[in-house]
Design an enzyme around this catalytic site. Structure first.
Site, PDB file in Angstrom:
ATOM      1  N   ASP A  16     -13.972 -25.290 -35.790  1.00 48.20           N
ATOM      2  CA  ASP A  16     -13.211 -24.358 -36.916  1.00 48.20           C
ATOM      3  C   ASP A  16     -12.027 -24.577 -37.809  1.00 48.20           C
ATOM      4  O   ASP A  16     -11.530 -23.705 -36.838  1.00 48.20           O
ATOM      5  CB  ASP A  16     -14.151 -22.408 -36.310  1.00 48.20           C
ATOM      6  CG  ASP A  16     -13.969 -21.656 -37.596  1.00 48.20           C
ATOM      7  OD1 ASP A  16     -13.955 -22.234 -38.447  1.00 48.20           O
ATOM      8  OD2 ASP A  16     -14.459 -21.017 -37.739  1.00 48.20           O
ATOM      9  N   ILE A  17     -11.801 -24.719 -38.527  1.00 44.73           N
ATOM     10  CA  ILE A  17     -10.503 -24.425 -39.582  1.00 44.73           C
ATOM     11  C   ILE A  17     -10.008 -23.366 -39.682  1.00 44.73           C
ATOM     12  O   ILE A  17      -8.485 -22.988 -39.971  1.00 44.73           O
ATOM     13  CB  ILE A  17     -10.611 -25.701 -40.825  1.00 44.73           C
ATOM     14  CG1 ILE A  17      -9.073 -25.547 -40.698  1.00 44.73           C
ATOM     15  CG2 ILE A  17     -11.313 -24.713 -41.536  1.00 44.73           C
ATOM     16  CD1 ILE A  17      -9.429 -27.176 -42.339  1.00 44.73           C
ATOM     17  N   GLY A  38     -20.353 -24.327 -46.962  1.00 41.62           N
ATOM     18  CA  GLY A  38     -19.192 -25.197 -46.600  1.00 41.62           C
ATOM     19  C   GLY A  38     -18.199 -24.126 -45.845  1.00 41.62           C
ATOM     20  O   GLY A  38     -18.392 -22.912 -45.173  1.00 41.62           O
ATOM     21  N   VAL A  39     -17.371 -24.944 -45.528  1.00 39.44           N
ATOM     22  CA  VAL A  39     -16.007 -24.747 -45.492  1.00 39.44           C
ATOM     23  C   VAL A  39     -15.774 -23.429 -46.078  1.00 39.44           C
ATOM     24  O   VAL A  39     -14.735 -23.093 -45.623  1.00 39.44           O
ATOM     25  CB  VAL A  39     -15.109 -25.797 -45.013  1.00 39.44           C
ATOM     26  CG1 VAL A  39     -14.316 -26.767 -46.010  1.00 39.44           C
ATOM     27  CG2 VAL A  39     -13.672 -25.125 -44.190  1.00 39.44           C
ATOM     28  N   ASP A  40     -15.918 -23.479 -47.381  1.00 41.88           N
ATOM     29  CA  ASP A  40     -15.075 -22.917 -48.789  1.00 41.88           C
ATOM     30  C   ASP A  40     -15.793 -21.213 -48.273  1.00 41.88           C
ATOM     31  O   ASP A  40     -14.813 -20.094 -47.920  1.00 41.88           O
ATOM     32  CB  ASP A  40     -15.807 -23.843 -49.630  1.00 41.88           C
ATOM     33  CG  ASP A  40     -14.772 -22.595 -50.811  1.00 41.88           C
ATOM     34  OD1 ASP A  40     -14.346 -21.730 -50.818  1.00 41.88           O
ATOM     35  OD2 ASP A  40     -15.296 -22.888 -52.520  1.00 41.88           O
ATOM     36  N   SER A 127     -15.547 -33.161 -49.009  1.00 42.01           N
ATOM     37  CA  SER A 127     -16.046 -33.643 -49.462  1.00 42.01           C
ATOM     38  C   SER A 127     -17.748 -34.535 -48.814  1.00 42.01           C
ATOM     39  O   SER A 127     -18.782 -34.877 -49.555  1.00 42.01           O
ATOM     40  CB  SER A 127     -16.779 -35.110 -50.008  1.00 42.01           C
ATOM     41  OG  SER A 127     -15.677 -34.555 -51.839  1.00 42.01           O
ATOM     42  N   GLY A 129     -19.584 -32.671 -46.622  1.00 42.67           N
ATOM     43  CA  GLY A 129     -20.960 -31.911 -46.609  1.00 42.67           C
ATOM     44  C   GLY A 129     -21.928 -32.014 -47.519  1.00 42.67           C
ATOM     45  O   GLY A 129     -22.333 -32.886 -48.360  1.00 42.67           O
ATOM     46  N   TYR A 131     -21.414 -32.104 -50.255  1.00 45.38           N
ATOM     47  CA  TYR A 131     -20.717 -33.231 -51.907  1.00 45.38           C
ATOM     48  C   TYR A 131     -21.278 -34.733 -51.242  1.00 45.38           C
ATOM     49  O   TYR A 131     -21.246 -35.649 -52.580  1.00 45.38           O
ATOM     50  CB  TYR A 131     -19.253 -33.260 -52.239  1.00 45.38           C
ATOM     51  CG  TYR A 131     -19.026 -32.237 -53.540  1.00 45.38           C
ATOM     52  CD1 TYR A 131     -19.791 -31.101 -53.807  1.00 45.38           C
ATOM     53  CD2 TYR A 131     -17.795 -32.050 -53.806  1.00 45.38           C
ATOM     54  CE1 TYR A 131     -19.993 -29.747 -54.412  1.00 45.38           C
ATOM     55  CE2 TYR A 131     -17.566 -31.363 -54.586  1.00 45.38           C
ATOM     56  CZ  TYR A 131     -18.405 -30.089 -55.460  1.00 45.38           C
ATOM     57  OH  TYR A 131     -18.479 -28.730 -55.811  1.00 45.38           O
TER      58      TYR A 131
END
Ligand code: AR6
Length: 180
Positions: A16-17, A38-40, A127, A129, A131
């Site tokens: 996990d970033i 997502g990550v966002d 991109s 995920g 996208y």
């Protein structure tokens, strides 16, 4: 010699970033800069409202962020000092400039990191995920672009590729091993 230099400056991890203690982590944002899934979603959730407030200020100044471009905010409550928000291309068959836009995401994120004297930067698999950019193709672009950048620019000490899923992790392992 260059390859050896680069491989020392490139690290691969699975996880996990939002947990990383780097100078900056990169967010795979959308052009509204107002958050998403997502990550966002994970970054905004862990980083708190300060990141969103700064994104809104950027939007008010420049009206969002186009695909391939990057902007920077503080890291809010994250351990990372900064978040670099870049907008990946939405996959649309591959003949609509997607490769170059993805390459630009990595280059512009690294440039903005340098401008802010950031020494360590962590990238998610932009991109790949929501996208829907093909993972193998995206991994090739990510690794090649970062290696080329590091070869020509000395100030960034470490780039960490953070893979959330096993498929990406395995693709990146092979690419990084091959070029080491
Ligand atoms: N840490 C690291 N990587 C993650 C994490 C995490 N916590 N969570 C997901 N990933 P995506 P995109 C991986 O969909 O394709 C958002 O709604 C995930 O497994 O987050 O660029 C934005 O607001 C995948 O490999 O981003 C945009 O609207 C990678 O991060 C849109 O999604 C990217 O997946 C952007 O789509």
């Amino acid at each position: 010699m260059y390859n050896e230099l680069n491989s020392n400056r490139i690290e691969l991890i699975k996880g996990d970033i939002t947990k990383l203690d780097t100078g900056a982590i990169v967010n795979a944002a959308n052009s509204s800069l107002l958050g998403g899934g997502g990550v966002d979603g994970a970054i905004h959730k862990a980083g708190g409202k300060r990141i969103l407030e700064e994104c809104i200020a950027i939007r008010n100044r420049q009206g969002g962020c186009n695909a391939g471009e990057a902007v920077i905010t503080s890291g809010g409550l994250l351990k990372a000092r900064f978040v670099i928000h870049t907008v990946g291309p939405i996959w649309n068959g591959g003949n609509n400039g997607e490769d170059m836009l993805l390459e630009n995401c990595y280059i512009n994120s690294l440039k903005i990191a340098e401008e802010n004297h950031i020494k360590t930067i962590a990238f998610p698999n932009i991109s790949t995920g929501v996208y829907r950019f093909p993972k193998d193709r995206a991994a090739g672009i990510a690794v090649r672009t970062v290696m080329n950048y590091l070869r020509e620019n000395e100030s960034i000490e470490k780039v960490i590729f953070v893979c959330f899923d096993e498929e990406n992790h395995s693709l990146y392992s092979k690419l990084i091993d091959k070029s080491a």
